[in-house]
Design a protein around this motif. Structure first.
Motif, PDB file in Angstrom:
ATOM      1  N   TYR A  75       0.819  -1.207   0.000  1.00 20.97           N
ATOM      2  CA  TYR A  75       0.000   0.000   0.000  1.00 20.97           C
ATOM      3  C   TYR A  75       0.858   1.264   0.000  1.00 20.97           C
ATOM      4  O   TYR A  75       2.019   1.264   0.421  1.00 20.97           O
ATOM      5  CB  TYR A  75      -0.922   0.023   1.226  1.00 20.97           C
ATOM      6  CG  TYR A  75      -0.190   0.094   2.550  1.00 20.97           C
ATOM      7  CD1 TYR A  75       0.060   1.317   3.175  1.00 20.97           C
ATOM      8  CD2 TYR A  75       0.255  -1.062   3.180  1.00 20.97           C
ATOM      9  CE1 TYR A  75       0.734   1.382   4.378  1.00 20.97           C
ATOM     10  CE2 TYR A  75       0.933  -1.006   4.388  1.00 20.97           C
ATOM     11  CZ  TYR A  75       1.170   0.217   4.982  1.00 20.97           C
ATOM     12  OH  TYR A  75       1.849   0.274   6.170  1.00 20.97           O
ATOM     13  N   ASP A  76       0.270   2.327  -0.498  1.00 22.86           N
ATOM     14  CA  ASP A  76       0.814   3.682  -0.389  1.00 22.86           C
ATOM     15  C   ASP A  76      -0.383   4.615  -0.390  1.00 22.86           C
ATOM     16  O   ASP A  76      -0.904   4.978  -1.449  1.00 22.86           O
ATOM     17  CB  ASP A  76       1.755   4.001  -1.555  1.00 22.86           C
ATOM     18  CG  ASP A  76       2.289   5.429  -1.490  1.00 22.86           C
ATOM     19  OD1 ASP A  76       2.200   6.044  -0.403  1.00 22.86           O
ATOM     20  OD2 ASP A  76       2.785   5.938  -2.517  1.00 22.86           O
ATOM     21  N   ASN A  77      -0.866   4.961   0.785  1.00 16.57           N
ATOM     22  CA  ASN A  77      -2.080   5.767   0.899  1.00 16.57           C
ATOM     23  C   ASN A  77      -1.890   6.798   1.997  1.00 16.57           C
ATOM     24  O   ASN A  77      -1.471   6.450   3.104  1.00 16.57           O
ATOM     25  CB  ASN A  77      -3.282   4.869   1.217  1.00 16.57           C
ATOM     26  CG  ASN A  77      -4.608   5.570   1.006  1.00 16.57           C
ATOM     27  OD1 ASN A  77      -4.920   6.528   1.693  1.00 16.57           O
ATOM     28  ND2 ASN A  77      -5.387   5.095   0.044  1.00 16.57           N
TER      29      ASN A  77
ATOM     30  N   LEU B 132       1.386 -10.098   5.784  1.00 12.22           N
ATOM     31  CA  LEU B 132       2.627  -9.337   5.725  1.00 12.22           C
ATOM     32  C   LEU B 132       2.309  -7.995   5.082  1.00 12.22           C
ATOM     33  O   LEU B 132       1.887  -7.940   3.927  1.00 12.22           O
ATOM     34  CB  LEU B 132       3.677 -10.082   4.897  1.00 12.22           C
ATOM     35  CG  LEU B 132       5.018  -9.386   4.686  1.00 12.22           C
ATOM     36  CD1 LEU B 132       5.794  -9.321   5.991  1.00 12.22           C
ATOM     37  CD2 LEU B 132       5.836 -10.120   3.624  1.00 12.22           C
ATOM     38  N   THR B 133       2.458  -6.894   5.827  1.00  9.98           N
ATOM     39  CA  THR B 133       2.136  -5.569   5.295  1.00  9.98           C
ATOM     40  C   THR B 133       3.401  -4.862   4.841  1.00  9.98           C
ATOM     41  O   THR B 133       4.411  -4.864   5.548  1.00  9.98           O
ATOM     42  CB  THR B 133       1.415  -4.705   6.340  1.00  9.98           C
ATOM     43  OG1 THR B 133       2.251  -4.541   7.487  1.00  9.98           O
ATOM     44  CG2 THR B 133       0.106  -5.354   6.759  1.00  9.98           C
ATOM     45  N   GLU B 134       3.343  -4.260   3.651  1.00 13.44           N
ATOM     46  CA  GLU B 134       4.512  -3.625   3.052  1.00 13.44           C
ATOM     47  C   GLU B 134       4.163  -2.222   2.556  1.00 13.44           C
ATOM     48  O   GLU B 134       3.583  -2.064   1.488  1.00 13.44           O
ATOM     49  CB  GLU B 134       5.021  -4.471   1.880  1.00 13.44           C
ATOM     50  CG  GLU B 134       5.696  -5.762   2.279  1.00 13.44           C
ATOM     51  CD  GLU B 134       7.075  -5.515   2.884  1.00 13.44           C
ATOM     52  OE1 GLU B 134       7.767  -4.583   2.461  1.00 13.44           O
ATOM     53  OE2 GLU B 134       7.448  -6.274   3.789  1.00 13.44           O
ATOM     54  N   PRO B 135       4.501  -1.178   3.332  1.00 10.54           N
ATOM     55  CA  PRO B 135       4.342   0.175   2.794  1.00 10.54           C
ATOM     56  C   PRO B 135       5.372   0.418   1.707  1.00 10.54           C
ATOM     57  O   PRO B 135       6.498  -0.090   1.765  1.00 10.54           O
ATOM     58  CB  PRO B 135       4.601   1.067   4.024  1.00 10.54           C
ATOM     59  CG  PRO B 135       5.472   0.231   4.908  1.00 10.54           C
ATOM     60  CD  PRO B 135       5.062  -1.186   4.691  1.00 10.54           C
ATOM     61  N   CYS B 136       5.010   1.174   0.694  1.00 14.79           N
ATOM     62  CA  CYS B 136       5.941   1.424  -0.402  1.00 14.79           C
ATOM     63  C   CYS B 136       5.606   2.769  -1.044  1.00 14.79           C
ATOM     64  O   CYS B 136       4.647   3.443  -0.660  1.00 14.79           O
ATOM     65  CB  CYS B 136       5.881   0.302  -1.435  1.00 14.79           C
ATOM     66  SG  CYS B 136       4.222  -0.051  -2.042  1.00 14.79           S
ATOM     67  N   GLU B 137       6.434   3.172  -2.016  1.00 15.54           N
ATOM     68  CA  GLU B 137       6.225   4.418  -2.741  1.00 15.54           C
ATOM     69  C   GLU B 137       5.577   4.098  -4.087  1.00 15.54           C
ATOM     70  O   GLU B 137       6.125   3.330  -4.883  1.00 15.54           O
ATOM     71  CB  GLU B 137       7.557   5.133  -2.959  1.00 15.54           C
ATOM     72  CG  GLU B 137       8.271   5.539  -1.675  1.00 15.54           C
ATOM     73  CD  GLU B 137       7.525   6.631  -0.919  1.00 15.54           C
ATOM     74  OE1 GLU B 137       6.763   7.383  -1.574  1.00 15.54           O
ATOM     75  OE2 GLU B 137       7.700   6.730   0.308  1.00 15.54           O
ATOM     76  N   ALA B 138       4.431   4.710  -4.345  1.00 17.52           N
ATOM     77  CA  ALA B 138       3.678   4.378  -5.550  1.00 17.52           C
ATOM     78  C   ALA B 138       4.426   4.730  -6.824  1.00 17.52           C
ATOM     79  O   ALA B 138       4.196   4.126  -7.870  1.00 17.52           O
ATOM     80  CB  ALA B 138       2.328   5.091  -5.529  1.00 17.52           C
TER      81      ALA B 138
ATOM     82  N   PRO C  58      -2.959   3.757  -4.997  1.00 21.07           N
ATOM     83  CA  PRO C  58      -2.943   3.749  -6.475  1.00 21.07           C
ATOM     84  C   PRO C  58      -2.091   2.640  -7.085  1.00 21.07           C
ATOM     85  O   PRO C  58      -1.913   2.602  -8.299  1.00 21.07           O
ATOM     86  CB  PRO C  58      -2.333   5.116  -6.785  1.00 21.07           C
ATOM     87  CG  PRO C  58      -1.343   5.331  -5.681  1.00 21.07           C
ATOM     88  CD  PRO C  58      -1.992   4.729  -4.439  1.00 21.07           C
ATOM     89  N   LEU C  59      -1.529   1.756  -6.261  1.00 20.11           N
ATOM     90  CA  LEU C  59      -0.680   0.683  -6.785  1.00 20.11           C
ATOM     91  C   LEU C  59      -1.431  -0.202  -7.762  1.00 20.11           C
ATOM     92  O   LEU C  59      -0.833  -0.788  -8.670  1.00 20.11           O
ATOM     93  CB  LEU C  59      -0.139  -0.172  -5.638  1.00 20.11           C
ATOM     94  CG  LEU C  59       0.583   0.557  -4.496  1.00 20.11           C
ATOM     95  CD1 LEU C  59       1.028  -0.442  -3.443  1.00 20.11           C
ATOM     96  CD2 LEU C  59       1.777   1.337  -5.021  1.00 20.11           C
TER      97      LEU C  59
END
Length: 348
Positions: free
Chosen positions: A84-86, A111-117, A143-144
């Motif tokens: 996610y990236d929100n 397993l949660t993975e924050p990231c940059e869209a 928006p991924l």
């Protein structure tokens, strides 16, 4: 400590607790271990009576499957990845909560993975995580969900994928959605029914497909009611509190400011209430505010927000169900308008 004291202490130690096994469950339920395994893995073709007996035995014995043994036997890791990236922490709290709860019910882990869209390396990183942890599938949020290079990479790696609220190529993968356009129409109708004619709107993040659907639905409903939103009454937002506050400041500083504002999510709606207080306006006497999501912030501010209740937790749970093969590849969930104290009749 002497040997006598040591032996005495050992005599007082509680006996080791025996952990129930799948064989114990099978004996208690009067079925085979294979049948127990089918029930635990939510497989079809298990009679309702048998299903009930096995579940009762699992509960009575407090049986907890060994995830390592299960993964080795079924070539599964029982791990699902959520990327996610929100900017809305409230939205993501509901997404995570719904997914975690359903994973726990089904014997999986999340397993949660924050990231940059906009990270150009995201496809490689995402597939790398999925491969390294042998994930049984991925869940993507906006928006991924609309990055074609991500979809191509995940498909090439043969990793099961479910998207939440995709905008582009919705039928390319299994997905879960709601009718954002119809929900926004309902918000506009509510304000029109209260007599508001000068409406304002704080748009959502331009990279999120739902933002465009909500804009279109709100404008269409306003037009159907004979209302036109002036260009200066539609301002960009980004789904964050800070972005919503800046947008509300612009609207409330106008000489012909709106009498009602529809914000693209609850974070921005809450920020609009805060901006109204700064300008000496009372909600809803001087300004009505409608949000979207019915996230936790909607009921902890004053006045509580009138908002569209998006089934966010249910959507995340449904995404988990689709990943483990429970249900049709497309699910559309319903919504509700929650009328609270942030909306009222148009001011005289």
């Amino acid at each position: 400590m002497t040997d006598i004291q040591r032996h005495a202490a050992n005599d007082r130690a509680p006996p080791p607790v025996r952990v129930a096994t799948i064989f114990d469950v099978a004996r208690r339920a009067g079925v085979s271990t294979k049948t127990v395994s089918r029930v635990l893995n939510n497989e079809a073709r298990v009679a309702e009576e048998t299903l009930a007996r096995v579940r009762a035995a699992v509960a009575d014995l407090d049986y907890r499957p060994n995830p390592n043994a299960r993964s080795l036997a079924g070539r599964r890791s029982y791990l699902i990845g959520l990327f996610y990236d929100n900017p809305s922490s409230n939205y993501m709290a509901d997404i995570k909560g719904g997914a975690i709860r359903r994973c726990q019910e089904k014997g999986y882990h999340l397993l949660t993975e924050p990231c940059e869209a906009d990270d150009p390396n995201l496809p490689r990183l995402m597939v790398g995580v999925a491969t390294r942890f042998r994930l049984d599938g991925l869940i993507l949020t906006p928006p991924l969900v609309d990055r074609q290079d991500v979809l191509d990479a995940v498909a090439a790696a043969h990793v099961p994928l479910v998207r939440i609220a995709p905008r582009t190529d919705p039928d390319r993968t299994a997905h879960v959605r709601m009718d954002d356009q119809a929900a926004a129409r309902l918000a506009a109708d509510h304000l029109a029914d209260l007599g508001h004619r000068r409406l304002g709107m704080i748009l959502g993040h331009p990279d999120h497909g739902a933002a465009e659907l909500r804009r279109h639905g709100f404008l269409q409903a306003a037009a159907d009611r004979g209302l036109t939103l002036l260009p200066q009454h539609m301002v960009p937002g980004d789904f964050s509190f800070a972005g919503g506050f800046a947008a509300a400041e612009r609207l409330l500083s106008l000489s012909d400011r709106p009498t009602a504002i529809f914000a693209g999510n609850d974070d921005m709606a809450a920020a609009t209430v805060a901006a109204a207080n700064k300008h000496g306006l009372q909600v809803p006497r001087d300004l009505s505010v409608v949000g979207f999501d019915d996230s936790p912030i909607a009921q902890v501010i004053w006045p509580p927000l009138t908002t569209i209740r998006q089934p966010t937790m249910a959507m995340a749970a449904a995404a988990v169900d689709l990943l483990i093969g429970d249900g049709e590849p497309v699910r559309q969930l319903g919504f509700d308008l929650m009328v609270r104290q942030s909306t009222g009749p148009v001011p005289r």
